[in-house]
Design a protein around this motif. Structure first.
Motif, PDB file in Angstrom:
ATOM      1  N   ALA A 201      -8.835  -5.860  -8.405  1.00  0.00           N
ATOM      2  CA  ALA A 201      -7.811  -6.072  -7.443  1.00  0.00           C
ATOM      3  C   ALA A 201      -8.487  -5.541  -6.100  1.00  0.00           C
ATOM      4  O   ALA A 201      -9.634  -4.826  -5.926  1.00  0.00           O
ATOM      5  CB  ALA A 201      -6.665  -4.891  -7.800  1.00  0.00           C
ATOM      6  N   THR A 202      -7.732  -5.550  -4.847  1.00  0.00           N
ATOM      7  CA  THR A 202      -8.047  -5.161  -3.390  1.00  0.00           C
ATOM      8  C   THR A 202      -7.126  -4.222  -3.044  1.00  0.00           C
ATOM      9  O   THR A 202      -5.753  -4.512  -3.048  1.00  0.00           O
ATOM     10  CB  THR A 202      -8.254  -6.526  -2.866  1.00  0.00           C
ATOM     11  N   VAL A 203      -7.484  -3.221  -2.651  1.00  0.00           N
ATOM     12  CA  VAL A 203      -6.358  -2.270  -2.203  1.00  0.00           C
ATOM     13  C   VAL A 203      -6.703  -2.042  -0.765  1.00  0.00           C
ATOM     14  O   VAL A 203      -7.840  -1.470  -0.528  1.00  0.00           O
ATOM     15  CB  VAL A 203      -6.389  -0.814  -3.284  1.00  0.00           C
ATOM     16  N   VAL A 204      -5.792  -1.964  -0.026  1.00  0.00           N
ATOM     17  CA  VAL A 204      -6.044  -1.336   1.383  1.00  0.00           C
ATOM     18  C   VAL A 204      -5.457   0.020   1.550  1.00  0.00           C
ATOM     19  O   VAL A 204      -4.299   0.566   1.109  1.00  0.00           O
ATOM     20  CB  VAL A 204      -5.045  -2.114   2.473  1.00  0.00           C
ATOM     21  N   ALA A 205      -6.381   1.049   1.735  1.00  0.00           N
ATOM     22  CA  ALA A 205      -6.037   2.496   1.664  1.00  0.00           C
ATOM     23  C   ALA A 205      -5.942   2.957   3.253  1.00  0.00           C
ATOM     24  O   ALA A 205      -7.047   2.592   4.033  1.00  0.00           O
ATOM     25  CB  ALA A 205      -7.518   3.251   1.074  1.00  0.00           C
TER      26      ALA A 205
END
Length: 427
Positions: A201-205
């Motif tokens: 997955a890709t997560v924007v933090a």
């Protein structure tokens, strides 16, 4: 140099805004510093505490009496600098006793300009903060204790403390956030076992004061984490996702951070935009408070907060108790009813919400789970830097939400279920 000035060279004073004064010795840099004075009950992990951006503009009192024996190193910091505004200890170590140490704690404090004080009765000080609540304070040492060759009066020092900023109403996340976006790629055993495989997955933090280990914990689970500044917009977040295949799992994470959540209007509006798009969301600490406000609940200031690595919390989705790491002075005001409540914002457009985690010392809300949206949060620090690993499962829960949203939300379990779970695990 007058006798008063000679004495002041190593002397220090800690002055609370109510006029209470503690005398000690200068530790670290000398000079003057102000901040909200709070206490941390952690017996280990002082280097991670010092470098946690959530402590920005706070003077930290260590309740453990002996501090500094493991020194400091370049591996354990949770950010690029020490963020506390001042440091109070009882008995600093005379020498470093760890093979990992690269310098002493006192040297590091002095090098980074952190004004501290030692030889203070921290037990008495902690009791006062528990009874009276946290308040503003100042540490004065060296030449700053002297004026025209004579010691400055306590009344003069108290007046300076009382003129310093309050924590209530402070919007501080922008002061500690990264200025540029950066990416933390999948790593560790996951990468070794899945060479050449795309991230799960890709997560924007959104960095509101993020600790170094937080994106690492996600990266260890195969997640690509793009850390973005506090001032980012929903367009910035969608820009990160634009290059992904339509079916690629994606999510948004809000980190820990300093300040009053009631003053963070930009972050609340950003989070509402995320919720409106039904992008899976996970928040910790400050991120929990911001989710509460985005949903329409209030937040309030605790008398003395939770700071340490030994706080018991009940996870109502597993009915298990975990020992957790905390650093927060504000909390969410939401109903503890097991049936949950309808989120108050905008006539209930975000649906039902349950308090998923409860602090067992004082029944403070320690987590929220949305039942009609893919979103949840906890008030504490599951990355275990420093602290126990009891809450590491929360990162797995987030990855599960990203990769299998149909299984959301988790159901609450009764204490009787917990007894059954423990019986089954022990067999």
């Amino acid at each position: 140099m007058t006798p008063a000035a000679q004495t002041a060279a190593e002397s220090a004073a800690l002055v609370l805004e109510d006029g209470t004064t503690y005398r000690g010795r200068a530790y670290g840099a000398t000079g003057t510093t102000f901040g909200e004075i709070v206490f941390s009950t952690g017996m280990t992990g002082y280097q991670e505490t010092l470098t946690d951006p959530s402590y920005h503009r706070q003077i930290v009192v260590m309740t453990a009496p002996h501090i500094g024996n493991t020194g400091v190193n370049d591996e354990d910091p949770e950010s690029g600098q020490i963020w506390v505004s001042g440091y109070v200890v009882r008995d600093p170590a005379r020498r470093v006793s760890s093979w990992r140490a690269q310098h002493s704690l006192g040297e590091e404090l002095a090098e980074q300009g952190i004004v501290g004080i030692s030889d203070v009765d921290t037990r008495a000080l902690t009791r006062r903060l528990r009874e009276e609540g946290v308040m503003r304070a100042g540490i004065f040492s060296g030449a700053d204790l002297v004026r025209d060759g004579y010691p400055r009066s306590v009344e003069e020092l108290v007046a300076q403390v009382q003129a310093s900023p309050q924590m209530a109403g402070a919007d501080l996340a922008r002061e500690v956030s990264t200025k540029e976006a950066y990416t933390v790629e999948p790593q560790g055993e996951w990468l070794e076992n899945n060479p050449g495989k795309a991230p799960v997955a890709t997560v924007v933090a959104v960095d509101l004061g993020i600790k170094t280990m937080t994106p690492v914990r996600l990266a260890e689970r195969g997640v690509r984490v793009v850390v973005v500044p506090q001032a980012s917009t929903v367009a910035d977040i969608e820009g990160v996702f634009a290059a992904l295949p339509d079916d690629a799992p994606r999510g948004v994470f809000f980190s820990n951070g300093p300040g009053d959540p009631a003053a963070s209007s930009h972050e609340v509006e950003l989070l509402r935009a995320v919720l409106d798009r039904r992008i899976p969301f996970f928040g910790i600490c400050f991120g929990n408070q911001l989710l509460g406000r985005a949903l329409g609940y209030g937040t309030y200031k605790l008398d003395y907060g939770h700071r340490g690595i030994n706080q018991p919390v009940l996870d109502r989705t597993t009915a298990k108790v975990e020992v957790t790491a905390h650093n927060h002075g504000f909390a969410v005001d939401a109903p503890l009813d097991e049936q949950g409540s309808t989120a108050p914002h905008d006539g209930g457009r975000y649906g039902r919400v349950v308090v998923s985690h409860i602090g067992l010392n004082d029944q403070v809300v320690e987590g929220l789970t949305c039942l009609d949206l893919p979103a949840f949060s906890v008030q504490y620090h599951p990355e275990a830097a420093a602290g126990p690993h009891d809450a590491a499962y929360l990162f797995d829960r987030f990855v599960g939400l990203l990769t299998n949203p149909a299984a959301w939300p988790p159901a609450l379990k009764s204490p009787q279920s917990a007894a059954q779970i423990n019986t089954e695990e022990n067999h």
